[in-house]
Design a protein around this motif. Sequence first.
Motif, short mmCIF file in Angstrom:
data_model
loop_
_atom_site.label_atom_id
_atom_site.label_comp_id
_atom_site.label_asym_id
_atom_site.label_seq_id
_atom_site.Cartn_x
_atom_site.Cartn_y
_atom_site.Cartn_z
N VAL A 136 -35.75 40.57 -20.09
CA VAL A 136 -35.73 39.33 -20.87
C VAL A 136 -35.19 38.23 -19.97
O VAL A 136 -34.31 38.48 -19.14
CB VAL A 136 -34.85 39.50 -22.14
CG1 VAL A 136 -34.76 38.18 -22.91
CG2 VAL A 136 -35.42 40.60 -23.03
N CYS A 137 -35.72 37.06 -20.11
CA CYS A 137 -35.37 35.90 -19.27
C CYS A 137 -33.86 35.74 -19.12
O CYS A 137 -33.11 35.88 -20.09
CB CYS A 137 -35.97 34.64 -19.89
SG CYS A 137 -35.75 33.16 -18.92
N ALA A 138 -33.42 35.44 -17.90
CA ALA A 138 -31.99 35.30 -17.61
C ALA A 138 -31.40 34.02 -18.18
O ALA A 138 -30.19 33.84 -18.18
CB ALA A 138 -31.76 35.35 -16.10
N ASP A 139 -32.26 33.13 -18.69
CA ASP A 139 -31.76 31.92 -19.35
C ASP A 139 -31.15 32.31 -20.70
O ASP A 139 -31.80 32.99 -21.50
CB ASP A 139 -32.91 30.93 -19.56
CG ASP A 139 -32.44 29.62 -20.15
OD1 ASP A 139 -32.62 28.59 -19.50
OD2 ASP A 139 -31.89 29.64 -21.27
N ASP A 140 -29.91 31.87 -20.94
CA ASP A 140 -29.19 32.26 -22.16
C ASP A 140 -29.93 31.91 -23.43
O ASP A 140 -29.84 32.62 -24.43
CB ASP A 140 -27.82 31.56 -22.21
CG ASP A 140 -26.92 32.08 -21.11
OD1 ASP A 140 -27.21 33.18 -20.60
OD2 ASP A 140 -25.94 31.39 -20.77
N ARG A 141 -30.67 30.78 -23.40
CA ARG A 141 -31.30 30.31 -24.63
C ARG A 141 -32.74 30.78 -24.77
O ARG A 141 -33.43 30.37 -25.69
CB ARG A 141 -31.28 28.77 -24.65
CG ARG A 141 -29.90 28.20 -24.89
CD ARG A 141 -29.85 26.76 -24.40
NE ARG A 141 -30.02 26.70 -22.94
CZ ARG A 141 -30.09 25.58 -22.23
NH1 ARG A 141 -30.05 24.43 -22.84
NH2 ARG A 141 -30.22 25.61 -20.92
N CYS A 142 -33.20 31.59 -23.86
CA CYS A 142 -34.62 31.95 -23.85
C CYS A 142 -34.79 33.46 -24.06
O CYS A 142 -34.09 34.26 -23.47
CB CYS A 142 -35.24 31.54 -22.52
SG CYS A 142 -36.98 31.96 -22.38
N GLU A 143 -35.73 33.80 -24.91
CA GLU A 143 -36.03 35.20 -25.19
C GLU A 143 -37.34 35.63 -24.52
O GLU A 143 -37.89 36.69 -24.81
CB GLU A 143 -36.14 35.42 -26.70
CG GLU A 143 -34.82 35.27 -27.44
CD GLU A 143 -33.85 36.37 -27.07
OE1 GLU A 143 -34.23 37.55 -27.10
OE2 GLU A 143 -32.70 36.04 -26.71
N TYR A 157 -36.46 34.73 -14.28
CA TYR A 157 -36.80 33.80 -15.35
C TYR A 157 -38.27 33.94 -15.76
O TYR A 157 -39.11 34.28 -14.94
CB TYR A 157 -36.49 32.36 -14.92
CG TYR A 157 -35.03 32.17 -14.61
CD1 TYR A 157 -34.09 32.04 -15.63
CD2 TYR A 157 -34.57 32.15 -13.29
CE1 TYR A 157 -32.75 31.90 -15.37
CE2 TYR A 157 -33.22 32.01 -13.00
CZ TYR A 157 -32.31 31.88 -14.05
OH TYR A 157 -30.98 31.75 -13.79
N CYS A 158 -38.52 33.63 -17.03
CA CYS A 158 -39.86 33.82 -17.57
C CYS A 158 -40.84 32.76 -17.10
O CYS A 158 -42.04 32.97 -17.15
CB CYS A 158 -39.82 33.86 -19.09
SG CYS A 158 -39.51 32.24 -19.84
N SER A 159 -40.30 31.62 -16.67
CA SER A 159 -41.18 30.49 -16.34
C SER A 159 -40.50 29.61 -15.30
O SER A 159 -39.28 29.70 -15.09
CB SER A 159 -41.45 29.67 -17.60
OG SER A 159 -40.22 29.11 -18.07
N THR A 160 -41.28 28.75 -14.68
CA THR A 160 -40.67 27.80 -13.74
C THR A 160 -39.77 26.83 -14.49
O THR A 160 -38.78 26.36 -13.94
CB THR A 160 -41.76 27.02 -12.97
OG1 THR A 160 -42.73 26.56 -13.89
CG2 THR A 160 -42.41 27.89 -11.92
N THR A 161 -40.09 26.55 -15.75
CA THR A 161 -39.23 25.67 -16.54
C THR A 161 -37.82 26.27 -16.65
O THR A 161 -36.83 25.58 -16.39
CB THR A 161 -39.81 25.50 -17.97
OG1 THR A 161 -41.17 25.08 -17.85
CG2 THR A 161 -39.02 24.47 -18.75
N CYS A 162 -37.73 27.54 -17.00
CA CYS A 162 -36.42 28.20 -17.11
C CYS A 162 -35.75 28.30 -15.74
O CYS A 162 -34.54 28.08 -15.62
CB CYS A 162 -36.56 29.58 -17.73
SG CYS A 162 -36.74 29.53 -19.53
N ALA A 163 -36.51 28.62 -14.72
CA ALA A 163 -35.94 28.75 -13.37
C ALA A 163 -35.37 27.41 -12.91
O ALA A 163 -34.24 27.34 -12.41
CB ALA A 163 -37.00 29.24 -12.39
ZN LIG Z 1 -37.21 31.76 -20.07
#
Ligand SMILES: [Zn+2]
Length: 179
Positions: A136-143, A157-163
Amino acid sequence: MLFADDTEASLKAAVALVNSGEEPDTLTDLVQLDAFYDEHGYTGRHDGDAGELEAMRALRPVLRELLTAERDDAAQLVNAHLADAHAVPQLRRHDGLDWHIHAAPNDAPLPRRVLVETAMAMVDLIRADELSRLSVCADDRCEGLVLDLSRNRSRRYCSTTCANRNAVAAYRARGRSRH
Ligand SMILES: [Zn+2]
Ligand SMILES: [Zn+2]
């Protein structure tokens, strides 16, 4: 290439389908459904109607459960999904693609084929003990789900946005610590 082409393609499609449910939802109309079908190189039945859209949306939590399960649980889920769908693995060669596995007939509904393909891909991950490729994405707010097929396992991260969001946050945190 870590796994067979069809395994990697199935995993990418499954993760993309699950992640389409992250805000803002990107699988809400038939245009987006067509785009998903085209982008992931599907062949075979594609009704392109409201029923198919609804079934694909409903498939997302089912795929999430499968893709995030612990190894032993994942094995049970794979067995159950393959049995439910009466999956019969067959080698096929078509449309310029070399031999690969189809475990559901081309005229089976798209959501069922996606589920069967994902289950078949999970067979490879489970046997190779490579479920750590999914997280699951390492961003705290992202699933969002992360599929890491890189040699050095560098994807978090799931996306470049999260990265990018986290890179900026880390940069700011470093800046603060200097003052
Ligand atoms: Zn994410
Ligand atoms: Zn095929």
